[in-house]
Design an enzyme around this catalytic site. Sequence first.
Site, PDB file in Angstrom:
ATOM      1  N   LEU A 137       0.864  -1.170   0.000  1.00 17.53           N
ATOM      2  CA  LEU A 137       0.000   0.000   0.000  1.00 17.53           C
ATOM      3  C   LEU A 137       0.905   1.225   0.000  1.00 17.53           C
ATOM      4  O   LEU A 137       1.960   1.218   0.637  1.00 17.53           O
ATOM      5  CB  LEU A 137      -0.899   0.032   1.244  1.00 17.53           C
ATOM      6  CG  LEU A 137      -1.958  -1.071   1.386  1.00 17.53           C
ATOM      7  CD1 LEU A 137      -2.698  -0.923   2.713  1.00 17.53           C
ATOM      8  CD2 LEU A 137      -2.953  -1.029   0.232  1.00 17.53           C
ATOM      9  N   ASP A 138       0.513   2.252  -0.714  1.00 20.14           N
ATOM     10  CA  ASP A 138       1.309   3.478  -0.740  1.00 20.14           C
ATOM     11  C   ASP A 138       1.425   4.070   0.658  1.00 20.14           C
ATOM     12  O   ASP A 138       0.601   3.807   1.535  1.00 20.14           O
ATOM     13  CB  ASP A 138       0.664   4.508  -1.668  1.00 20.14           C
ATOM     14  CG  ASP A 138       0.614   4.045  -3.109  1.00 20.14           C
ATOM     15  OD1 ASP A 138       1.454   3.216  -3.485  1.00 20.14           O
ATOM     16  OD2 ASP A 138      -0.277   4.514  -3.844  1.00 20.14           O
ATOM     17  N   LYS A 139       2.424   4.917   0.847  1.00 21.98           N
ATOM     18  CA  LYS A 139       2.644   5.573   2.135  1.00 21.98           C
ATOM     19  C   LYS A 139       1.388   6.302   2.610  1.00 21.98           C
ATOM     20  O   LYS A 139       1.028   6.239   3.790  1.00 21.98           O
ATOM     21  CB  LYS A 139       3.808   6.560   2.021  1.00 21.98           C
ATOM     22  CG  LYS A 139       4.098   7.338   3.296  1.00 21.98           C
ATOM     23  CD  LYS A 139       5.255   8.308   3.096  1.00 21.98           C
ATOM     24  CE  LYS A 139       5.532   9.113   4.359  1.00 21.98           C
ATOM     25  NZ  LYS A 139       6.667  10.064   4.180  1.00 21.98           N
TER      26      LYS A 139
END
Length: 322
Positions: A137-139
């Site tokens: 998952l992206d930051k």
Amino acid sequence: MTTEQFTKIVPPEHSGQRMDQILAALFPDFSRSRLQRWIKDGQVTVNGSPQAKARVKLVGGEEIILTAQMEAEGTWKAEPIELEVVYEDDDLLVINKPVGLVVHPAAGNPDGTLLNGLLNLEPKLIEIPRAGIVHRLDKGTSGLMVVAKTLKAQTDLVEQLQERTVKREYEAVVMGVLTGGGTVDEPIGRHPVDRKRMAVVRNGRGNGKSAITHYRVIQRYRSYTHIRVQLETGRTHQIRVHMAHLRHSLVGDSVYGGRLKLPKGASEQFIETLRDYRHQALHAVQLGLVHPVTGEDMLWQSELPEDFQQLLKALEQDAQKD
């Protein structure tokens, strides 16, 4: 270092094939590079004799013994990072990742990542490729992630992801009012100019890979829409890129979003809420898969984080102006 020993008999259908090809078929839990290294290091015997030539052809019926040494996969260090564990057994971990936590160490984030926290939680993950992480998952994205605790579990989960049988659903808030749900089936690859971004690339303009995103409307507001999204594939930034492609970028997306669309007569408080939302409004709310060992159908759900809920509340209050 953990050592495991596996014994297999070469089936007749593999007669005449190279040993490294046969091992890849007999031991699908291990990568080809690992198998070739173990062959070279003399950790594979054929009928009791070490066989260090990967290209040797076998006739079928041979007994193969593989001594697998599960050495550390990287130089990452464990760090005491607080993680919300939603589920855990001998094979799996399911984590509810918060916004702001990077998943894997990289040049800009050498430590302080989810991986470092996982090693603190389960030190043996150092022996699993990518510490058992099978998707990211992206930051700026929060929500559910599954982590494999064994090599067997990781191999199985990767296959499920490749076969598109893992159910991943998200909730998001996008700019603009969507008239209804739909599907985006557009290839994604590196942006042809800005290599730090992803983009829809087609017609021979790049190395785009198949990407399919399904979405449906949960609630429409003034100038914004709350949606539910289901991923069929898992490309980098897929939801963010596909929604931007539709000209409905995610609220708070500093990379793919445009200027805020402020509805007529919006209050200062509402405008401030939107401007203070400094990450993409995207949360992984549901994760479903088949347990890699028991074969049981597993499903987890996660509540929207507090700031996401406050955003929806602000949108609802603004909508009452109509």
